[in-house]
Design an enzyme around this catalytic site. Structure first.
Site, short mmCIF file in Angstrom:
data_model
loop_
_atom_site.label_atom_id
_atom_site.label_comp_id
_atom_site.label_asym_id
_atom_site.label_seq_id
_atom_site.Cartn_x
_atom_site.Cartn_y
_atom_site.Cartn_z
N HIS A 173 40.61 52.77 34.03
CA HIS A 173 41.34 52.22 35.18
C HIS A 173 41.07 52.95 36.48
O HIS A 173 41.67 52.60 37.51
CB HIS A 173 42.85 52.27 34.94
CG HIS A 173 43.33 51.41 33.82
ND1 HIS A 173 43.80 50.13 34.02
CD2 HIS A 173 43.41 51.63 32.49
CE1 HIS A 173 44.16 49.62 32.85
NE2 HIS A 173 43.93 50.51 31.91
N THR B 43 46.72 44.88 41.35
CA THR B 43 47.24 43.66 40.73
C THR B 43 48.28 43.02 41.65
O THR B 43 48.54 41.82 41.54
CB THR B 43 47.87 43.94 39.36
OG1 THR B 43 48.64 45.14 39.44
CG2 THR B 43 46.80 44.10 38.29
N LYS C 236 53.35 49.49 47.11
CA LYS C 236 52.59 50.02 45.98
C LYS C 236 52.83 51.52 45.99
O LYS C 236 53.45 52.05 46.91
CB LYS C 236 51.10 49.70 46.13
CG LYS C 236 50.50 50.03 47.50
CD LYS C 236 49.03 49.63 47.60
CE LYS C 236 48.81 48.18 48.00
NZ LYS C 236 47.83 47.48 47.23
N ARG C 237 52.37 52.23 44.95
CA ARG C 237 52.51 53.68 44.96
C ARG C 237 51.92 54.24 46.25
O ARG C 237 50.93 53.72 46.78
CB ARG C 237 51.80 54.29 43.75
CG ARG C 237 52.56 54.06 42.45
CD ARG C 237 53.91 54.73 42.47
NE ARG C 237 53.78 56.16 42.41
CZ ARG C 237 54.18 56.91 41.38
NH1 ARG C 237 54.75 56.35 40.32
NH2 ARG C 237 54.02 58.21 41.41
N LYS D 254 45.12 54.67 48.99
CA LYS D 254 45.61 53.33 49.28
C LYS D 254 45.85 53.13 50.78
O LYS D 254 46.06 52.02 51.24
CB LYS D 254 46.90 53.06 48.50
CG LYS D 254 46.70 53.02 46.98
CD LYS D 254 48.03 52.82 46.26
CE LYS D 254 47.93 53.01 44.75
NZ LYS D 254 47.37 51.84 44.06
N LYS E 56 49.50 39.05 42.84
CA LYS E 56 50.88 38.55 42.91
C LYS E 56 51.16 37.91 44.25
O LYS E 56 51.79 36.84 44.33
CB LYS E 56 51.87 39.70 42.71
CG LYS E 56 51.92 40.21 41.28
CD LYS E 56 52.68 41.52 41.16
CE LYS E 56 52.22 42.24 39.90
NZ LYS E 56 52.62 43.65 39.89
O1 73E Z 1 43.73 49.81 40.65
C1 73E Z 1 44.78 50.06 39.74
C2 73E Z 1 44.72 49.04 38.62
O2 73E Z 1 44.98 47.75 39.12
C3 73E Z 1 44.65 51.46 39.16
O3 73E Z 1 44.79 52.41 40.19
C4 73E Z 1 45.73 51.70 38.11
O4 73E Z 1 45.57 50.70 37.09
C5 73E Z 1 45.75 49.37 37.55
C6 73E Z 1 45.64 48.44 36.36
O5 73E Z 1 44.34 48.37 35.89
C7 73E Z 1 45.64 53.05 37.52
N1 73E Z 1 46.68 53.83 37.19
C8 73E Z 1 46.17 54.95 36.66
N2 73E Z 1 44.87 54.86 36.69
N3 73E Z 1 44.53 53.68 37.22
C9 73E Z 1 46.92 56.08 36.14
C10 73E Z 1 46.27 57.26 35.83
C11 73E Z 1 46.98 58.33 35.32
C12 73E Z 1 48.35 58.23 35.14
C13 73E Z 1 49.02 57.06 35.47
C14 73E Z 1 48.30 55.98 35.96
#
Ligand code: 73E
Length: 871
Positions: free
Chosen positions: A395, A714, A597-598, A603, A718
């Site tokens: 991710h 995501t 978003k976070r 970002k 939405k």
């Molecule tokens: O871009 C998003 C993505 O849409 C991405 O930053 C997020 O995952 C979403 C779903 O695919 C994400 N979160 C984390 N890594 N990618 C993450 C990593 C460590 C701890 C918690 C979350």
């Protein structure tokens, strides 16, 4: 299906078979019996909270009947089962979702497709709403009583929640496995403009959506040492791990109802509990207090969700959480497999396990341990089974988010697993050496063990790749990027076919039907789909295109948007202590510009707020130069700039961004000279249930990450699904959104990911001039225009751009961002018809981003799993 009940008794069981409620009256009866029996309350003291609980219990009763049938059916058919391992499930509220998804028919077997209750999309929700009214309650108020199940940080956790919805809807025999944190993501308070975290004790009132499985308790070990038969030297031989600390994993199940199907799947969350085994040595030493304390430590394993998004801290308790959850889940999966007495070689035909990021990577090692140490399989046979079973989803490419565990820590907590990791690595490196002889650089680059000066670390992503048969990214750009950057060497070793893309998706049940009932209704009327079948086949939405330029339709479309904007305005007023900042009279001509978003530097909320400051300064300048407010409004028409999102508690820069947004809001909102043309608001405690109000209300939303940093995103999907337009960079799923809805319908700007390295390099080694527009903003910030007490408070935000290499390239994208915002203003205010056309066309072509499509791709290309449909 095996049973302990003798044949002659089964008749009696069947005679008293439990039944689902299927009418309003039956629901009312259920409701009242739950008030009396489950809650031990009565007509005279049933408040909204009790009503929520009794409603949920009643609905749950229906789900449990279908849940049981689903499990029996899936077992009987014996197809491949899918397990989705995720450390986060950001579920939000369950009741409204259950009302939308649930079928009220008594028995799916004996009710034909012509039955009213089956075909009407909305039946069960409407029915219960009316019944609630008869009982003296308002469904909307009852729904508000439910706390969010906030067991996740952001996109990754919400993705898992959308996936379980689509898995059930698609009738896949699939379970989610996660942890039952006592504290979800913290609640965010804003005090004096600063984020303050408060604990989210979400289980305060009992949770009607979980079923405690007290009978399912799995012992989990930590620490200790490894024992091997005498004379046995090889770590490949079956070995005994003698654990030093033992806790129990207890299962809690949440029913996951599919939409328009009686399939109800399971989400199993593990809770850590002390064992009742007694440490006699401690007792004999009279150390009773210490032995109780040690037992209490067990519960700490599932006490709290780590509140970091896209960041890994490397804490021992986090590793304990990960192993605890992986070991409990695998034990459960293996136990279920063994019931069928199939040979081990068929394990990968029976089971697919998807790893949501590297957090569950220890599951790979644990399965190898089970097969070698406990089931006595040959190492290589075992490893073949393991790699055929697992697949891994990446991710993020951000270095700070890639998990690495110190060998020293992992070896102490899980000594046998550390040996197994070394052996996995040994065989892997041997195979690499064979194919690429004498390439020592390659070997050290791809080794699971990173040999940095002093501390050796286990690279979890590499272990996940080596232990899986497929690796996928979450959007096309991202899936390409991982192949050319962090996993480049592995493409060379395994070939490109091991790496694939599955673009993320979202569930339209929650993010359209539930969040935006007015739009859902307009859609179903317009495309003549009274049963909401489009929610299962989103390609049906393309019908909307026909009406994109129809003025009377556009008016209806716009009316829905206004309704949703008013709904958000009400929420904002409430969150602002009852003080209204949005001028409702002009709401139709006020552009709602939203970034929720976070909070993260990548970002670029800092770029957004700098843009707001830029706008404000320009407005002030025009006024000072003698322009009338009408002239100002001509150039800078009405706009509300809305922010929301949590910062990790230890993320200093992100917290400073929140403070800056709030400080700017205070100045701008209090400036009467600009006469409500610009407002700024930070929504505290952004979460799933707030997102359901916020998303439908956007005219424009911001997805403006530095190119190449946001794997997918995501919320972009939405917003588009709710008729909002996007301002965004060419990053993550924005790329495919553009392809699907057309480049005329999205506002793209900024540098491309292929130029990011060079731009960063330039910042490091040449001091290029910053754009005038940005300098102006930074001067104002540095001169204390938005500081209340401490003038230099925001200096770190400025410095990171001016003096620290501007890693996120705010200075490189700022001018094109501002120019694009101007374009947005023009289209929204001068070409309203064009705007509405873009909005309609966006929704018409958003179908690709349904998580149903996404799950189908996983099932076909990664799991090789098939639906098990109810008859
Ligand atoms: O871009 C998003 C993505 O849409 C991405 O930053 C997020 O995952 C979403 C779903 O695919 C994400 N979160 C984390 N890594 N990618 C993450 C990593 C460590 C701890 C918690 C979350």
């Amino acid at each position: 299906i095996e049973t302990n009940i003798p044949v002659q008794s089964r008749e009696l069981w069947n005679k008293h078979k439990v039944k689902k409620f299927s009418t309003g009256e039956e629901f009312e009866e259920k409701f009242i019996s739950h008030v009396e029996w489950t809650l031990a309350r009565s007509l005279y003291n049933c408040d909204d909270l009790a009503a929520y609980q009794a409603t949920s219990q009643s609905v749950r009763d229906n789900l449990v009947i279908d849940w049981n049938k689903t499990q029996q059916r899936q077992t009987a058919r014996g197809g491949k089962r899918v397990y989705y391992l995720s450390l986060e499930f950001l579920m939000g509220r369950a009741l409204d979702n259950a009302l939308i998804n649930m079928r009220t028919d008594t028995s799916t077997e004996d009710v034909g497709e012509t039955d009213e209750t089956l075909t009407k999309g909305n039946t069960s929700r409407e029915m219960i709403k009316n019944a609630m009214k008869e009982l003296g309650f308002k469904l909307e108020d009852i729904l508000e009583q439910e706390p969010d199940a906030a067991l996740g940080n952001g996109g990754l956790g919400r993705l898992a929640a959308c996936f379980v919805d689509s898995l059930a809807t698609g009738n896949y025999p699939a379970w989610g496995y996660g942890l039952r944190y006592q504290y979800g993501i913290f609640a965010q308070k804003i005090i004096n403009g600063y984020q303050v975290e408060t604990p989210d004790y979400w289980l305060n009132f009992s949770n009607p959506w979980e079923i405690e499985r007290a009978e399912i308790q799995v012992p989990i070990n930590f620490y200790g040492y490894v024992d091997r038969p005498q004379g046995e030297q090889s770590t490949l031989a079956p070995s005994d791990w003698i654990g030093g600390e033992r806790v129990l994993a207890m299962a809690h199940d949440m029913p996951i109802p599919g939409f328009k199907t009686s399939t109800v799947n399971n989400l199993r969350l593990w809770n850590a509990k002390p064992t009742t085994e007694f440490d006699f040595s401690k007792f004999n030493n009279g150390d009773y207090k210490n032995s109780v304390e040690q037992q209490q430590r067990a519960e700490s394993i599932t006490a709290v969700l780590y509140p970091n998004d896209n960041f890994e801290q490397g804490k021992e308790l986090r590793l304990k959480q990960q192993y605890f959850w992986c070991a409990a889940s695998l034990h459960d999966i293996v136990r279920r497999f063994k019931k069928n007495k199939r040979p081990w070689s068929e394990f990968p035909d029976a089971i697919a396990i998807q790893l949501n990021d590297t957090h569950p990577t220890m599951a790979i090692v644990e399965l190898q341990r089970i097969l070698v140490d406990l089931e006595k399989l040959d190492w290589h046979k075992a490893w073949d089974i393991v790699t055929k079973t697992f697949a891994y989803t990446n991710h993020t490419v951000m270095q700070e988010a890639l998990e690495k565990w110190p060998v020293q820590l992992l070896g102490r907590l899980l000594p046998r697993h550390m040996e197994i990791i070394y052996d996995i690595n040994w065989f892997f490196l041997q195979s690499v050496e064979k194919r690429f002889p004498h390439d020592m650089d390659l070997l050290s680059r791809v080794s699971i063990i990173e040999e940095a000066a002093g501390d050796r670390q286990v690279r979890m992503a590499f272990l996940a790749i080596i232990g899986s048969h497929k690796v996928n990214g979450v959007a096309e750009l991202h899936s390409d990027l991982i192949k050319s950057t962090i996993f480049q060497d592995f493409v060379k070793i395994y070939g490109a076919n091991k790496f694939t893309n599955v673009t993320n998706g979202i569930t339209p049940r929650r993010w359209l039907k539930q969040a935006n009932p007015k739009l859902a209704q307009l859609i179903s009327e317009t495309i003549n789909d009274p049963n909401d079948d489009y929610l299962l086949d989103m390609s049906k939405l393309t019908e909307l295109s026909k009406h994109a330029e129809d003025e009377s339709f556009q008016k209806k479309w716009n009316d829905v948007k206004q309704f949703n904007k008013l709904r958000l305005a009400d929420l904002i007023k409430r969150l602002n202590g009852g003080v209204d900042i949005i001028d409702r009279e002009h709401i139709r001509n006020t552009l709602f510009d939203i970034q929720v978003k976070r909070i993260h530097e990548y970002k670029r909320q800092q770029m957004n707020i700098f843009g707001v400051i830029h706008r404000y300064l320009e407005m002030k300048e025009l006024l000072e130069a003698g322009s009338s407010i009408e002239d100002v409004a001509e150039k800078y028409p009405r706009k509300v700039s809305i922010f929301g999102g949590k910062s990790a508690p230890g993320y200093y820069m992100a917290k400073l961004i929140i403070k800056l947004v709030n400080s700017v809001a205070e100045v701008v909102n209090g400036d009467t000279e600009i006469q409500d043309l610009l407002k700024v608001f930070f929504i505290p405690d952004y979460n799933v249930s707030k997102a359901e109000i916020i998303t439908p209300a956007s005219d424009l939303s911001e997805h403006i990450s530095t190119a190449g940093t946001e794997a997918s995103g995501t919320s972009n999907m939405k917003f588009v699904m709710n008729g909002g337009l996007i301002i965004g960079t060419v990053d993550g799923a924005n790329v495919e959104i553009t392809r699907e809805i057309g480049e005329d319908n999205i506002f793209l700007f900024g540098n491309l990911s292929e130029n990011v390295d060079e731009l960063r390099y330039n910042h490091q080694f040449h001091s290029s001039a910053l754009p005038e527009s940005l300098l102006k903003v930074m001067d104002a910030v540095e001169n204390g225009a938005f500081s209340t007490e401490n003038i230099s408070e925001f200096k770190p935000l400025i410095d990171s751009i001016k003096h620290q290499g501007d890693y996120y390239l705010v200075s490189d994208d700022f001018e094109s961002y501002i120019a694009t915002q101007h374009l947005v203003d023009q289209v929204y205010h001068k070409e309203k018809k064009e705007w509405l056309k873009k909005s309609v066309l966006s929704v018409a072509n958003v179908g690709f981003f349904s998580s149903d499509r996404c799950i189908e791709e996983y099932a076909e290309t990664i799991w090789n799993a098939e639906p098990v449909k109810p008859e």
